[in-house]
Scaffold this active site. Sequence first.
Site: not given
Length: 407
Positions: A320, A370, A382
Amino acid sequence: MAKNFLSKSALTLATITLMSVAAPSVSADTTSDLKNVNTEIATAKQKLTTAQDKIGSNTQLQLKQAQKISDLKQDISERSDQLQKQARSAQVNNSGSVVKFISDSESFSDAISRSITVATVVHANNRAMQQQRDDKAEVESQQTALNKSVKKQKDLQIQLMQSSANLDAKRAELTAKKNKEDQAAQKAATEAKKAAKEASKAKTVAAATKAADTAKDSTADNEQNDSVKDDQAVSTQTVQLANNKTQTKTNASNNGSNNNNKQAIRVGHSSSQNNNRAPKKESYTPAPAASYGSVTSLAQSFVGKSPYKMGGTTPAGFDCSGFVQYVFGKQGKSLPRVTSAQENAGTKISVGQAQAGDLYFWGSRGSSYHVAIALGGGSYVHAPAPGQKVSTGSTHYYKPSFAVRVN
């Protein structure tokens, strides 16, 4: 002389007390946890390497198994063609051909020979039919075993990769925590030195003792409220009040001076406690308009193409934070590598204020796990998780904790 010695002893005791109370102390638990996580990460990577080696070995077995299945299917196909030909031949020559073949015997021995021939053909056909059934069952069994083996390998690899990703996130969180503790310890050491210097200026045993008590209370308030500057101001103010009272000792009685000092200290403590206990309110600094909306086109070009890869920072595979760093880097903006550091790349804003080009974060500030790039309208792009590719999502289904507008 005895009185001077007593005063010096009291001053020394007060100074030592101040230094010991406010001495820096880094959490041993954090250091131990960080060490344990590093050990777990090394173990997890070793398991992943072992699993990948095993997968390579299993792949060879699976290829042999697949070849065996292919050979069985070929045998079944050829045998099926032969049986169909025999069936068509029987239909053409009619069902009485076998009886006619035996009845046309020229002698009894010839009839027996012809009967044995017919029985042999029938037996061979029956064996062919049975072999046909057995081979089909074997194909089904081999195919089921092959499917289970492939699935087990894939599940194991995903599990180990997820475990490694979680451990990396935990290590980043503990590293950030340790850095904060190191900074707090350094600040506490500086404040302790200042408090000790102020205490050494006290002129009497009573003033020195009160300065030490004030430092203890100030340090306790500091640990509870994370407000070192406020508590130090109170400590300094209290020592100064003690000095002022000592200097006016010749103009007032000893009892009056001591009472005034006690009252000043109580007032100082009360003020410090009331200020430190003020409730904290969540606030967001007004941020300028988003200036990196252009990154969204590049980010969306990887949707459905680039797979998730733990530690990945290229289109061949992203995690990520590696995805965010790569996209912004291509637009001329250098960002830190990990999620918790990318939080500081701009101004914190609420999720509802996010525009295209802003960053969404999941998790508490300082230890987020995240990050995604906002596309506007509550959507984002993402690198989600192992086994998946870069994709888009919506805050309606997976709501972020906060957002950051990149400066």
